[in-house]
Motif scaffolding. Structure first.
Motif, mmCIF file in Angstrom:
data_model
loop_
_atom_site.group_PDB
_atom_site.id
_atom_site.type_symbol
_atom_site.label_atom_id
_atom_site.label_comp_id
_atom_site.label_asym_id
_atom_site.label_seq_id
_atom_site.Cartn_x
_atom_site.Cartn_y
_atom_site.Cartn_z
ATOM 1 N N SER A 206 -11.743 11.696 -1.973
ATOM 2 C CA SER A 206 -12.163 12.053 -3.335
ATOM 3 C C SER A 206 -11.536 11.106 -4.344
ATOM 4 C CB SER A 206 -11.732 13.485 -3.673
ATOM 5 O OG SER A 206 -10.362 13.519 -4.048
ATOM 6 N N ASP A 229 0.949 4.763 -1.826
ATOM 7 C CA ASP A 229 0.741 3.335 -2.101
ATOM 8 C C ASP A 229 -0.305 3.233 -3.213
ATOM 9 O OD1 ASP A 229 0.627 0.597 -1.995
ATOM 10 O OD2 ASP A 229 -0.553 0.512 -0.162
ATOM 11 N N PRO A 230 0.126 3.389 -4.459
ATOM 12 C CA PRO A 230 -0.843 3.524 -5.558
ATOM 13 C C PRO A 230 -1.607 2.235 -5.849
ATOM 14 C CG PRO A 230 1.382 4.222 -6.214
ATOM 15 C CD PRO A 230 1.504 3.466 -4.930
ATOM 16 N N PRO A 244 -10.558 -0.509 -6.755
ATOM 17 C CA PRO A 244 -10.294 -0.231 -8.172
ATOM 18 C C PRO A 244 -8.817 0.103 -8.385
ATOM 19 C CG PRO A 244 -11.397 1.635 -7.125
ATOM 20 C CD PRO A 244 -11.363 0.540 -6.115
ATOM 21 N N SER A 358 -3.288 -6.178 1.186
ATOM 22 C CA SER A 358 -2.613 -4.961 0.716
ATOM 23 C C SER A 358 -2.378 -3.895 1.796
ATOM 24 C CB SER A 358 -3.391 -4.339 -0.449
ATOM 25 O OG SER A 358 -2.608 -3.367 -1.070
ATOM 26 N N ARG A 359 -2.714 -4.183 3.039
ATOM 27 C CA ARG A 359 -2.505 -3.195 4.100
ATOM 28 C C ARG A 359 -1.016 -3.149 4.449
ATOM 29 N NH1 ARG A 359 -5.970 -2.681 9.731
ATOM 30 N NH2 ARG A 359 -5.320 -0.544 10.228
ATOM 31 N N ARG A 385 -5.844 4.249 3.186
ATOM 32 C CA ARG A 385 -7.060 3.582 3.639
ATOM 33 C C ARG A 385 -7.211 3.716 5.149
ATOM 34 N NH1 ARG A 385 -7.480 -2.356 1.140
ATOM 35 N NH2 ARG A 385 -5.434 -2.503 2.143
ATOM 36 N N ASN A 396 -9.709 7.565 -2.085
ATOM 37 C CA ASN A 396 -11.162 7.457 -2.213
ATOM 38 C C ASN A 396 -11.793 6.657 -1.077
ATOM 39 O OD1 ASN A 396 -10.599 4.843 -2.973
ATOM 40 N ND2 ASN A 396 -11.237 5.084 -5.112
HETATM 41 N N1 SAM Z 1 -1.793 1.838 1.723
HETATM 42 C C1 SAM Z 1 -3.134 1.303 1.855
HETATM 43 C C2 SAM Z 1 -3.175 0.405 3.050
HETATM 44 O O1 SAM Z 1 -2.133 0.153 3.663
HETATM 45 O O2 SAM Z 1 -4.258 -0.058 3.396
HETATM 46 C C3 SAM Z 1 -3.543 0.543 0.625
HETATM 47 C C4 SAM Z 1 -3.752 1.424 -0.569
HETATM 48 S S1 SAM Z 1 -4.346 0.529 -1.943
HETATM 49 C C5 SAM Z 1 -2.913 -0.135 -2.618
HETATM 50 C C6 SAM Z 1 -4.782 1.761 -3.118
HETATM 51 C C7 SAM Z 1 -5.980 2.634 -2.784
HETATM 52 O O3 SAM Z 1 -6.209 3.524 -3.891
HETATM 53 C C8 SAM Z 1 -7.292 1.896 -2.557
HETATM 54 O O4 SAM Z 1 -7.859 2.347 -1.363
HETATM 55 C C9 SAM Z 1 -8.163 2.321 -3.737
HETATM 56 O O5 SAM Z 1 -9.546 2.370 -3.429
HETATM 57 C C10 SAM Z 1 -7.607 3.690 -4.020
HETATM 58 N N2 SAM Z 1 -7.977 4.173 -5.372
HETATM 59 C C11 SAM Z 1 -8.179 3.436 -6.485
HETATM 60 N N3 SAM Z 1 -8.577 4.215 -7.512
HETATM 61 C C12 SAM Z 1 -8.647 5.485 -7.033
HETATM 62 C C13 SAM Z 1 -9.037 6.725 -7.606
HETATM 63 N N4 SAM Z 1 -9.437 6.814 -8.873
HETATM 64 N N5 SAM Z 1 -8.996 7.833 -6.838
HETATM 65 C C14 SAM Z 1 -8.607 7.751 -5.548
HETATM 66 N N6 SAM Z 1 -8.227 6.597 -4.934
HETATM 67 C C15 SAM Z 1 -8.251 5.471 -5.669
#
Ligand code: SAM
Length: 410
Positions: A206, A229-230, A244, A358-359, A385, A396
């Protein structure tokens, strides 16, 4: 022979502990594989970077950067604090990297990490498409509540001679807790793709606007370990095309206090090296969440040849990121509360070869000894992710790396 034993252990577990420094090397592929019985993570699709020899293009830009970095310029206040922070980290990072470079057996093994085992077959057999399913976009359209996911689970037979019973479950894909409570992987069909769902795990896909749905009805079913992991805002255009991002005020209002277990929780937060971000976390975010700071871990990124992915002192391109750890006390009124919380090893260095952009490496096992409360710990990853056995994944796009194309059949 001591070394050979350590290497054998590493091949099994994915962890190589350095006794001479406060550090560990991990192979994410081997660690992640513990979440799967019938599948394995494909090394060639995990390691998409840092294996090829550097292209001439890349090295010329890094030369340019270095030249710029040498131009004398006074640091501003924030840069000075950042520089001080970097200097503190530097000695731990160098010591850890030295340990890695002394471990010739391990370095030899790294070179072959990307090779898929010859006995395995590719799941899909298709090359990975450039553009993957954008769950973030799908979840935003008006039809989102109508999208369904079909979970194919195997229910194990009650008696020894009973066969596994296949079962299909059709569930809303978005804004819904989708759970595989069986002890085997589920294969999920969603829009012409197959996703591999680890045993005893669930996801809630979501937007952050719906995150309150994770708040448990009873605090006894809250979480003891929260990894976050924001999607920090970032100037890099490269980043912008990947996922995003959100302004910091969204993170201030995450319901962390509301989702923790009555016994309390360990919170692990990934941050980049931007000083503005570090001070935001220390001064605003942790206080707003009720988290007290405990320790910092570093993730030092290396290439397959064991060298750092960039110069340690390159100002805007550090080869490391930080994981900030903190505790939230439980709701039980216990005067011994503080003493129950184990002091976390500070300045621990985790080394690995990065996967996709970013993983993050799977660090959950390194945190378990510090998690307060019930065992087994109840664990959740926010902005996930990918999924792990036994965990709840929210974000999301929690299915992103569960695409069957990232897996091989055992
Ligand atoms: N820890 C993850 C990994 O190792 O692959 C990477 C996470 S990445 C830094 C941040 C994630 O937050 C992305 O998947 C992004 O799509 C998600 N995200 C961005 N805006 C969001 C929103 N409004 N609601 C939920 N998730 C969001």
């Amino acid at each position: 022979s001591q070394n050979r034993k350590k290497l054998a252990l590493f091949m099994e577990s994915g962890f190589f502990v350095f006794e001479d420094s406060n550090a560990i090397f991990i192979d994410p592929v081997r660690v992640l594989n513990r979440s799967y019985n019938r599948f394995r993570v494909s090394p060639s699709t995990y390691y998409t970077r840092f294996f090829e020899s550097q292209s001439p293009n890349l090295s010329s830009t890094s030369r340019k950067r270095k030249r710029n970095a040498k131009e004398p310029r006074a640091l501003n206040e924030r840069e000075r604090i950042a520089d001080q922070r970097h200097r503190e980290a530097r000695s731990f990072l160098l010591k850890a990297h030295e340990s890695l470079q002394k471990s010739t057996g391990l370095l030899d093994a790294l070179k072959n990490f990307r090779n898929n085992l010859s006995c395995s077959t590719d799941c899909g057999g298709l090359p990975l498409p450039e553009v993957q399913q954008s769950f973030a976009e799908l979840g935003q359209v008006w039809q989102a509540p109508l999208y369904e996911i079909t979970l194919n689970v195997r229910l194990s037979g009650q008696k020894n001679d009973d066969k596994d019973r296949p079962e299909q479950r059709v569930l809303p894909a978005f804004n819904n807790l989708v759970a595989n409570e069986t002890t085997d992987e589920a294969e999920a069909d969603f829009l012409n793709n197959v996703y591999i769902i680890p045993r005893e795990s669930c996801f809630y896909m979501s937007d952050v606007g719906q995150i309150h749905n994770l708040i448990p009805a009873h605090p006894n079913s809250g979480f003891n370990l929260i990894v976050i992991d924001p999607p920090w805002e970032n100037a890099s255009a490269h980043q912008k095309s990947r996922y995003p991002t959100l302004p910091n005020r969204y993170f201030l209002s995450l319901p962390i206090k509301q989702i923790i277990h009555t016994d309390g929780a360990l919170v692990a937060l990934w941050v980049t090296n931007r000083e503005k971000l570090r001070s935001f976390v220390e001064r605003e975010l942790f206080p707003a969440w009720g988290v007290s700071y405990a320790a910092t871990f570093y993730w030092l990124k290396v290439k397959a040849n064991g060298s750092l992915i960039s110069d340690l002192d390159l100002f805007h391109h550090r080869p490391y990121e930080s994981l900030i750890l903190g505790y939230i006390c439980g709701k039980v009124n216990n005067s011994d509360e503080q003493s129950i919380l184990r002091p976390v090893k500070d300045n621990y260095v985790i080394m690995s070869i990065p996967g996709d952009y970013s993983r993050k490496p799977p660090i959950a096992d390194l945190l378990m000894e510090y998690v307060p409360g019930v065992k087994p710990a109840r664990c959740i990853e926010l902005f996930a992710r990918e999924m792990m056995a036994g965990w709840v994944a929210w974000g999301n796009e929690p299915l992103h790396f569960q695409d069957s194309r990232f897996f091989l059949k055992r």
